[in-house]
Every structure is written in C-alpha cells, then in structure tokens.
Design a protein around this motif. Structure first.
Motif, PDB file in Angstrom:
ATOM      1  N   ALA A 290     -11.218   9.511  -4.868  1.00  0.00           N
ATOM      2  CA  ALA A 290     -10.334   8.597  -5.606  1.00  0.00           C
ATOM      3  C   ALA A 290      -9.287   7.981  -4.687  1.00  0.00           C
ATOM      4  O   ALA A 290      -8.935   6.803  -4.827  1.00  0.00           O
ATOM      5  CB  ALA A 290      -9.665   9.328  -6.763  1.00  0.00           C
ATOM      6  N   ALA A 291      -8.769   8.780  -3.750  1.00  0.00           N
ATOM      7  CA  ALA A 291      -7.757   8.268  -2.829  1.00  0.00           C
ATOM      8  C   ALA A 291      -8.350   7.211  -1.904  1.00  0.00           C
ATOM      9  O   ALA A 291      -7.735   6.162  -1.659  1.00  0.00           O
ATOM     10  CB  ALA A 291      -7.165   9.419  -2.018  1.00  0.00           C
ATOM     11  N   ARG A 292      -9.552   7.494  -1.376  1.00  0.00           N
ATOM     12  CA  ARG A 292     -10.178   6.501  -0.488  1.00  0.00           C
ATOM     13  C   ARG A 292     -10.456   5.213  -1.245  1.00  0.00           C
ATOM     14  O   ARG A 292     -10.269   4.105  -0.716  1.00  0.00           O
ATOM     15  CB  ARG A 292     -11.481   7.062   0.093  1.00  0.00           C
ATOM     16  N   GLY A 294      -8.725   4.151  -3.795  1.00  0.00           N
ATOM     17  CA  GLY A 294      -7.434   3.500  -4.048  1.00  0.00           C
ATOM     18  C   GLY A 294      -6.984   2.636  -2.896  1.00  0.00           C
ATOM     19  O   GLY A 294      -6.609   1.467  -3.076  1.00  0.00           O
ATOM     20  N   ASN A 295      -7.010   3.186  -1.679  1.00  0.00           N
ATOM     21  CA  ASN A 295      -6.600   2.409  -0.513  1.00  0.00           C
ATOM     22  C   ASN A 295      -7.573   1.270  -0.216  1.00  0.00           C
ATOM     23  O   ASN A 295      -7.168   0.171   0.179  1.00  0.00           O
ATOM     24  CB  ASN A 295      -6.490   3.320   0.708  1.00  0.00           C
ATOM     25  N   ARG A 378      -1.594   4.320  -4.946  1.00  0.00           N
ATOM     26  CA  ARG A 378      -1.515   5.571  -5.704  1.00  0.00           C
ATOM     27  C   ARG A 378      -1.873   5.339  -7.176  1.00  0.00           C
ATOM     28  O   ARG A 378      -2.519   6.183  -7.797  1.00  0.00           O
ATOM     29  CB  ARG A 378      -0.098   6.152  -5.599  1.00  0.00           C
ATOM     30  N   GLU A 381      -5.608   4.913  -7.314  1.00  0.00           N
ATOM     31  CA  GLU A 381      -6.213   6.239  -7.201  1.00  0.00           C
ATOM     32  C   GLU A 381      -6.146   6.978  -8.543  1.00  0.00           C
ATOM     33  O   GLU A 381      -7.128   7.612  -8.968  1.00  0.00           O
ATOM     34  CB  GLU A 381      -5.498   7.062  -6.125  1.00  0.00           C
ATOM     35  N   GLN A 385      -9.339   8.199 -10.626  1.00  0.00           N
ATOM     36  CA  GLN A 385      -9.524   9.594 -10.998  1.00  0.00           C
ATOM     37  C   GLN A 385      -9.783   9.725 -12.495  1.00  0.00           C
ATOM     38  O   GLN A 385     -10.551  10.588 -12.925  1.00  0.00           O
ATOM     39  CB  GLN A 385      -8.296  10.410 -10.592  1.00  0.00           C
ATOM     40  N   TYR A 519      -2.224   7.830   4.147  1.00  0.00           N
ATOM     41  CA  TYR A 519      -2.281   8.867   3.115  1.00  0.00           C
ATOM     42  C   TYR A 519      -1.183   9.891   3.361  1.00  0.00           C
ATOM     43  O   TYR A 519      -0.660  10.007   4.474  1.00  0.00           O
ATOM     44  CB  TYR A 519      -3.657   9.555   3.143  1.00  0.00           C
ATOM     45  N   HIS A 524      -3.748  12.174  -0.391  1.00  0.00           N
ATOM     46  CA  HIS A 524      -3.633  11.223  -1.497  1.00  0.00           C
ATOM     47  C   HIS A 524      -2.990   9.929  -1.013  1.00  0.00           C
ATOM     48  O   HIS A 524      -2.313   9.893   0.028  1.00  0.00           O
ATOM     49  CB  HIS A 524      -2.802  11.820  -2.631  1.00  0.00           C
ATOM     50  N   CYS A 525      -3.159   8.864  -1.791  1.00  0.00           N
ATOM     51  CA  CYS A 525      -2.514   7.592  -1.486  1.00  0.00           C
ATOM     52  C   CYS A 525      -0.998   7.721  -1.644  1.00  0.00           C
ATOM     53  O   CYS A 525      -0.504   8.576  -2.389  1.00  0.00           O
ATOM     54  CB  CYS A 525      -3.035   6.493  -2.407  1.00  0.00           C
TER      55      CYS A 525
END
Length: 804
Positions: A290-292, A294-295, A378, A381, A385, A519, A524-525
């Motif tokens: 999810a973080a990847r 998001g960015n 964020r 992300e 998620q 990150y 996380h973002c």
C-alpha cells in the motif's frame, strides 16, 4: 415519502465497517429534503457545498492556467510582454511626430471607423495598439520562421567530433539567440519543421543497399528490377500525392502510422503491441504494498500536474539546445483505447480526479483529490489499504473481465457495444476508461530475488508484459502494477506514444518515489491522514452469460499467446559505455553490431533487423527504422567468424560502426526508408493500384527487432552515492513468430540491461541461448578494440570448441 440526492455514490457497507461507513455516507449528502404534509423540509450540508465550490474553483484555475500557457507558447520565441514594448514604442514615436511606419499610420487613421468621435489622444492610443499589435504578430511570425529554418539544419549531426564547420558554428550561435528563454513544454511546437518527403530514388537506393547482404545474386537482381519498374511506373504518381499531403498535414506519416499500424490491428494488443517498464533492479524502497502504491500514484499525479501546467522542460537532444516534439505528452493521462469492429479510437479527457484500481477480481474508483488538492501519499496509502482489506467478493463475471482487453479486438468491440452501452455496466466501464490511469494491486511477489534471481527476473518481465491476462486493463494509456512485496512496474499501450515518452515519465516516478517523497522508518508513506476521506467506491457490474462466454474465449486466446512468450532479462556488468567510448565508438553502434554477431552465431545467417529511431526533431514525429544489418556489419561478422587478423577486424569494425551511425542519423533527419515506403503503400491502397514491389517490401519479416530505452534524466539519480538505485529498463514481445525482440538500456558507465523475447513455439529460437550469445559477442567485440597484436580474433564459438 423521502427523496435523497447525494454528491457521491453511497459506499457498500459490511458489518466490519458499518459505523465508519454511516459517518461517511452522512457527510456525502450534499442536500436533503423531505416532503411532509406541512411542506418541504430542506436541509443543506455546508461541507458538501464547500467541496462543490472548491472543485469548481480548481477547474477554473486549470482553465486559466491553460489559457495563460497557450498565450505564452503562442508568442514563443517572443515574449507576451514584447507586445507592450511594441505598443509603447509606436506611441513614443508618434508623440515625437516621427513616422517609422512610412505612411502606414496615416492609412490606418483614414480607415478607422470611429476616428471622428475620438479625441486626438485617443486616436493615437488606438493607432498605437493596432500598429503595435500588427508589428508584434509580424515579429513573432518572423522569429518563428527563422527558428524553423534553423531547426531544419541537420548537417551538424553528420560532422565528425571535434571538426565542426564554420557554418555549424554560426548556426549554433543563432540557435541560442532564437531559442528564447525558459520555454514551456509546448513552446517549440509551432516552430518545429515538418517531416520532409525523401526523393523516391534515394529511398529505393537505400532500400536495395539494406537488403543486398540478405539475398542471393539472383534474388537481388530480381528485387532491383521490381524497384526500377515501380519507380518508372506508379512511383512518381504516388510520390506526388504524398508530397501534397506533406504540404497540408503537420506530419505526413504519423496519423497513418497510428491508424494502420496500431489502431486497425485486430489481433491482441497484449504482447503484440503493449510494452513494459521495470522497477529498480537491486532495491525495493519499501516492502509495504500500500505504501509503494501511495508514493507511486502520487508521483504520477505530480508528473501529470507538471504536464498540465507545462512546467516540464522541453526534451532536447542530449548536450544540445535542439528541442524534440512534445506532442505525445498530450495524451499521456486520462486516455483509453476504445475498441471498434474495424478500427479502434483513442479517447482522451482533459482531466480526471480518480484512478481505477483492480484487486482480487474487484474494480474500484479511488478519488485522488479532495477540496481542490491532491491527496498526500499517506492518504493514498490509507485508501489503498482499505481496498486491500476489503473482504467483498467480485461480482458475477467481474474477476476476469479485463481479458476482453487482452484478446482479439473485434469480439471486445461487439461485447462493449452490446453489453456496456447503458446501465450499470456503462457507468462502471466509463469509470475505468475515464480514469487518469489504471492500477493493479497484484498478489504475487516479483523481482530479482530468492534462490533463482535470474529466473525470477524473467518471470517479473513476463508478469509485467501480460500478467494473468485479465488483471490488467491493456486499453489504458498505461497500467501501474504494484506487487505484494512492494515491487512495481507498468504496462503501456503503444498507439498514443512511443517508449521514450513513457520512459521519461517512469524515470520521474521512480526518482520522485525514492528520493523526494520517501518513506518513514517503518516503510510507510510520509504525511498525515484525513480520516473523513470517503471509502474507495467498488464498481458494480451485471455481466450476462453470453458476455461471460466471450470473456472465457478472449482469455483462452490471450493465455495461449502469453504462455508462448519466452523471456530472458539479464544485466551485463562486464563493461559499459564508458569502456566503449574510450575507443571513440558509439555505444549504440557497438551493441547493434554485437547483436548482429550474436544472431549469426545463433541462427547461422543474417536477417532483416529493425532498430527504432525517433523522428521527434520534426513536428508530431514518432519513429523511423534503422536497418542495422548492412553490408559493412555482415563483412565484420564474417571476418570475426573466419578468424581474420585483429587489425583487419578493427578496420571493418570502424567501417561498420560509421555506417550504422550514418544510417541512424539519416533516420532521425527524415531520410529513412521504411516510413516513406509505408506511406507510398497506403496511397496505393487509396488509389486502388497494386504494386508488387511495395507488397513484397511490407511483407518482409523483422526477425530481429531491437530498441534502446534512453536514460533521459540522469540528474534525477545519484549513481555515485546510490549505485543500487538502477533502473532495469523495459521490454516488449517478439515481432516475428520465428524471431527475437531485444530491448536494452545503457545505465551509467558500467551497466547494460538486456530484455530478450521470443516464442516457445519456434524450435529455432531460445531467449536464454540468445542472451548467452549476446554476452559473448560483447566481450569478443571489445577484444577486437582492445588488442594491438596482429593475431586472429578467436570468436566465442571457436573458443567454446577449444575449451571442450
């Protein structure tokens, strides 16, 4: 009776998220009224109305910026402020009672319809405005004409390094003077020259020269006779029509190329047309999917903003001030290929505030803006998620619906017209097709990892090229794929743009993701979360059994195509362009000659070779073919394989390299062979005349199709302090059933990444075997340049026999 009007579609709720969903649904209501015996009870949501106001304000800001940029680009290479200077200058001369217009002011004053009702001062101002504007437009036209003529000069490309002619030196000075300051992305568009139509005799001569090493003496004599008959019969007539089109159209090739090579193709675009781009080779910035995502999504949206505001600098030939056409950037986002029974079309929107997301057989709409601002990484992300955690199953027939875009085009067009032209299916399909781009959250893990990094890298390439054949939307301008372990990549549709345009975008996204957005310590973002964000909207479908049957048939066609693709990706680290350039040789020519040597060792013969070259020096230019297999390259390969002395091989090597460079320059400057012959063929079809020569030329197979992925923004990456952040480039499927597709990217001074594809169904091809031949050919060619002794060069094949 109660009637509710909402500003968003109500989110689907489950017991797990009932309370939060109710709160979001309440906030989604813009206004509500209840009809009662006492009258109408009206309630307004100020927050919702505020969102409507901010959305409208954002839309008008974009319109204003686009209008402002149009004025700036329209005036280029002059400045809009020069108009005020021209008006003030004319007014000043009028006050000094001088007449720089040589009587033009008096003529204008005589015919000014309101001159008698204006005071003398007002007449002077009106006359100054009219004459100043006229002179300003004349100045812009003259400047633009001069810049176009300067950009039409290409002799500088053919001059030897360090031996620049006086003409070119003067041209370089004039280019700097006429290029203006701080151009916007599209500032050069109106000044770019038009693609010239080559003389037909020159095209035929170059064509015959390119096929001579591939034919026997009898075959070449027959082809020469066909070419002469074509030139002396219908060739001049077809050429006349083509020149007429070149006078009228901004580019005599591009619209036909897009239409007949891409959009009219009825076979699957997956594998056959679409191509892919890979993540960093050795690192993954975060293992959190999810973080990847998001960015990555945020970086794409930042790039889109730069395109919309024209904040990107115009692409140029490296090391020069020569601009390249930026027209392909216009359809980068909010674009979809729409299937048709005879031909597809490209649908492009000005803007879109959401992306379409696919996960475990479900499609979602993910809004990326709120209150006129882009969501933070964020927040994206957080929303991703939510999709990953959503337990709802796919609708009946939804899971593999994307297979329609992977199969043949005609069945997809019929299904779209029959089952997706109204109702809930149309609304959901519109959501995908009008999205900024498409995102797939893949449950697989990919990358150069595990106990078999080489095999996993090959699987990674195949996954990006075709996936499961239903978990990508191959019609979108590009689809972003984010894997479970945080690795990512993209799959791009080919009709709207070529690989360098997508590569520029992908470089920005990778660099922005890793070095600008970054990150936190947990992966996380960065940024805060607005907890009131509405949940991503799950799309709903009503897929009838007949459509499901076609989905299955399309999936079978696509799966057979995907299973037949043999892929091999490998990084070559023995040396790179730095070592080659020390010998004053073009790295691209070096690699192309290595590919010729490798193919000869692999198949025991030579073949027609396609190398993609750009024609973006011209307005709306796309690509041209460099026919890399030449008499000179064949002579070099034969000399190496027969064990001739090193000095003789070096001499042939230099000749072959210079020949390749010349062919590349001719292609870039509008003097290539294949696009001209292609357009002549199209004209012949319109006129209803048959040409055995053209028919034969356009039916010749490209058994070796090659392309270099250029690194255009090396300044975004710090390979000194972060050498592990290396892009792996991208690749494509084989063009011929019995041939190879080879893509390569030259990264830094010491690395070349290769992507090789072919088909398992052809017993004569093997991607891994060809990769081994390429590796050995590169080493053997460098040995030719490195050795100073007059001794035979032992080829890789000869060396292998001796080792046995």
């Amino acid at each position: 009776m109660e009637l509710y009007y909402t500003s968003h579609v109500m989110p689907q709720l489950s017991p797990r998220n009932l309370s939060s969903g109710m709160a979001e649904a309440h906030q989604a209501v813009a206004f509500q009224f209840t009809i009662t015996p006492e009258g109408i009870d009206l309630q307004l949501s100020h927050e919702a109305l505020r969102q409507v106001y901010l959305s409208g304000l954002r839309s008008w800001k974009k319109r204003f910026i686009r209008m402002r940029n149009s004025v700036i680009s329209g005036a280029y290479p002059a400045s809009p402020y020069s108009w005020l200077f021209a008006v003030v200058a004319i007014l000043a001369t009028m006050y000094t009672r001088s007449d720089p217009s040589m009587g033009l002011i008096a003529k204008i004053q005589e015919h000014l319809p309101v001159s008698e009702s204006l005071s003398v001062q007002s007449q002077m101002v009106v006359l100054a405005l009219l004459l100043g504007t006229l002179l300003w437009f004349s100045f812009i036209f003259t400047m633009r004409l001069c810049l176009r003529q300067l950009l039409s000069y290409h002799r500088w490309m053919f001059e030897l390094h360090g031996k620049i002619s006086n003409t070119t030196k003067v041209w370089m000075v004039l280019m700097k003077l006429f290029s203006g300051r701080q151009p916007l992305l599209y500032s050069y568009q109106a000044s770019l020259p038009y693609l010239p139509v080559p003389a037909i005799k020159d095209t035929l001569r170059r064509y015959l020269e390119s096929v001579q090493p591939l034919m026997s003496a009898a075959e070449f004599e027959r082809t020469t006779t066909l070419a002469a008959e074509f030139e002396n019969s219908i060739g001049s007539r077809l050429q006349w029509y083509l020149k007429l089109k070149a006078l009228w159209a901004s580019n005599y090739v591009s619209d036909w190329w897009e239409e007949y090579v891409y959009l009219r193709g009825r076979s699957p675009i997956m594998v056959n047309s679409n191509y892919y781009g890979m993540d960093f080779l050795y690192v993954t910035p975060t293992p959190i999917q999810a973080a990847r995502a998001g960015n990555t999504i945020k970086a794409f949206l930042m790039y889109r903003r730069k395109v919309n505001l024209e904040e990107l600098k115009p692409s140029r030939i490296p090391g020069t001030v020569i601009p390249l056409c930026a027209a392909q950037c216009e359809r980068m986002f909010n674009t979809t290929r729409i299937p048709g029974e005879e031909t597809d079309t490209l649908q492009h929107l000005q803007d879109s505030d959401y992306v379409a997301v696919y996960h475990r057989g479900r499609y979602f709409r993910l809004w990326v803006c709120k209150a006129g601002r882009l969501l933070s990484p964020r927040e994206i992300e957080f929303q991703i998620q939510r999709i990953l955690d959503d337990p709802s199953p796919p609708s009946q027939g939804e899971e593999k619906l994307g297979a329609l875009t992977a199969g043949d085009r005609e069945p997809w067009a019929r299904m779209r017209k029959q089952f997706f032209s109204s109702g809930v299916n149309k609304r959901s399909l519109d959501c995908i097709e009008k999205a900024a781009f498409f995102v797939t959250l893949d449950d697989d893990e990919q990358g150069m990892m595990g106990d078999d990094p080489t095999g996993n890298l090959d699987a990674y390439a195949k996954s990006l090229l075709h996936g499961k054949c239903y978990d990508r939307w191959f019609d979108k301008s590009f689809s972003v794929v984010v894997y479970k372990n945080g690795k990512n990549g993209l799959n791009a549709e080919h009709s709207w743009a070529d690989a360098p345009t997508v590569a520029h975008l992908w470089e920005y996204v990778l660099a922005t993701d890793a070095f600008q957005l970054g990150y936190d310590g947990e992966g996380h973002c960065k940024g805060d979360i607005d907890s009131t964000l509405p949940r991503p909207q799950k799309l709903t479908w009503d897929i009838p059994p007949e459509c499901e049957e076609q989905v299955s048939r399309s999936l079978s066609v696509a799966q057979a195509l995907a299973d037949d693709v043999d892929f091999h990706v490998f990084p070559f680290r023995d040396f790179g362009k730095g070592r080659v350039k020390k010998h004053r040789m073009s790295p691209d020519a070096f690699i192309q000659l290595a590919l010729q040597l490798a193919y000869y060792r692999d198949r025991g013969t030579f073949c027609l070779t396609y190398e993609a070259s750009m024609t973006r020096l011209f307005r709306e230019g796309r690509t041209e073919t460099v026919r890399s297999c030449s008499n000179e390259s064949c002579a070099l390969v034969k000399a190496l394989e027969s064990g001739e002395e090193a000095e003789a091989c070096r001499r042939l090597f230099r000749l072959a390299s210079e020949k390749h460079q010349n062919l590349y320059r001719l292609a870039m400057t509008g003097s290539g062979v294949d696009r001209h012959l292609f357009c002549l063929y199209v004209v012949s079809k319109y006129l209803g005349v048959e040409s055995p020569f053209l028919k034969e030329v356009l039916s010749e197979p490209w058994r070796l199709s090659t392309s270099q992925t250029p690194v255009q923004q090396m300044e975004l990456f710090d390979l000194v302090n972060h050498p592990e952040y290396i892009s792996c480039g991208g690749g494509f499927g084989p063009v011929a059933d019995d041939g190879y597709g080879v893509s390569y990217i030259i990264v830094g001074e010491d690395l070349i990444n290769f992507h090789i594809s072919c088909k398992y169904s052809c017993a004569q091809t093997d991607a891994h075997r060809f990769g081994a031949h390429i590796r050995q050919a590169l080493l053997d060619l460098l040995a030719v340049l490195d050795t100073d002794q007059k001794e035979p060069i032992r080829s890789g094949k000869t060396q292998a026999k001796k080792d046995q």
